[in-house]
Enzyme design. Structure first.
Site: not given
Ligand code: PGA
Length: 251
Positions: A94, A210, A171, A96, A165, A9-11, A231-232
């Protein structure tokens, strides 16, 4: 069939030049990535990603979708638009989106069914805050988030993915321990089996929060953890490849 896999997930990260480099790295490792990985770029880059990853065996999808197929919804993207670029997966729910954009369970359920109706695979994200975990509410919160997609649907869990999640792990560099992840994943499977035992057995349940190249193999070794939503670490090509490699032994 449960499909061990890793989604990136590149956000809202990456510029054109960086994304091209990232795609080059993924393509160079297509023998590792194929059939077990997918990337979810910002939607403006979907045409590029679709073009670059075509015939590589690496899949792609979208981070968001609107619940309607078309209409006066400024700034939104529809399921038919995503199909024009051969998206296979779409994230829904998600944290977010839930927290920053105030999406509630009802709206998320509409999006979930919209994705399915158009033949794509919804990835329903669920998870608790740290405060909810401390109050012992984890199961209650997750059960409600999951069951909200059941209304009016006979086989809601067919052809979908659920991603656990925990919000406190996203993150933050704080990962759920493999034991915590396993406990919640087993609970998710149990909730789904109350609806349909076959679909529960076949359900792919990913862990997100993470995940990195160091912790991935311990997490993926747990019996109910079928892979990761990353993600990151998915923005660093070599690290994402390493994470996908960790899932290979379970494929
Ligand atoms: P993270 O994000 O890996 O950067 O924690 C995961 C996600 O939000 O999907």
């Amino acid at each position: 069939m449960r499909q061990p896999m890793v989604l990136g997930n590149w956000k809202m990260n990456g510029r054109l030049s960086e994304i091209k480099l990232l795609l080059d790295t993924l393509k160079q490792h297509r023998h590792i990535m194929a059939e077990r990985s997918a990337v979810l770029p910002p939607s403006i880059y979907l045409p590029l990603v679709a073009h670059e990853l075509e015939n590589t065996g690496i899949s792609w999808g979208a981070q968001n979708i609107h619940a309607c197929s078309e209409g006066a919804f400024t700034g939104e993207i529809s399921a038919p638009m995503l199909l024009d670029y051969h998206c296979r997966y779409v994230l829904v729910g998600h944290s977010e989106r839930r927290q920053l954009f105030h999406e509630d369970d009802k709206f998320i359920a509409e999006k979930f069914h919209q994705v399915k109706e158009h033949g794509m695979i919804p990835v329903l994200c669920v998870g608790e805050t740290w405060a909810e975990r401390e109050q012992g509410l984890t199961q209650q919160v997750i059960k409600k988030q999951i069951q909200s997609i059941e209304k009016g649907c006979t086989r809601p869990y067919l052809n979908c993915i659920i991603a656990y999640e925990p919000i406190w792990a996203i993150g933050t560099g704080k990962t759920a321990s493999p034991d915590i992840a396993q406990e919640v994943h087993a609970f998710i499977r149990q909730v789904v089996s109350e609806n349909n035992a076959d679909d529960a057995r076949a359900l792919t349940i990913l862990y997100g929060g993470s995940v990195n190249a160091k912790n991935a193999s311990d997490l993926f070794a747990m019996p109910d953890v079928d892979g990761g939503l990353v993600g990151g670490a998915s923005l660093i090509g070599a690290q994402f490849v390493e994470i996908v490699q960790c899932i290979s032994s379970y494929c």
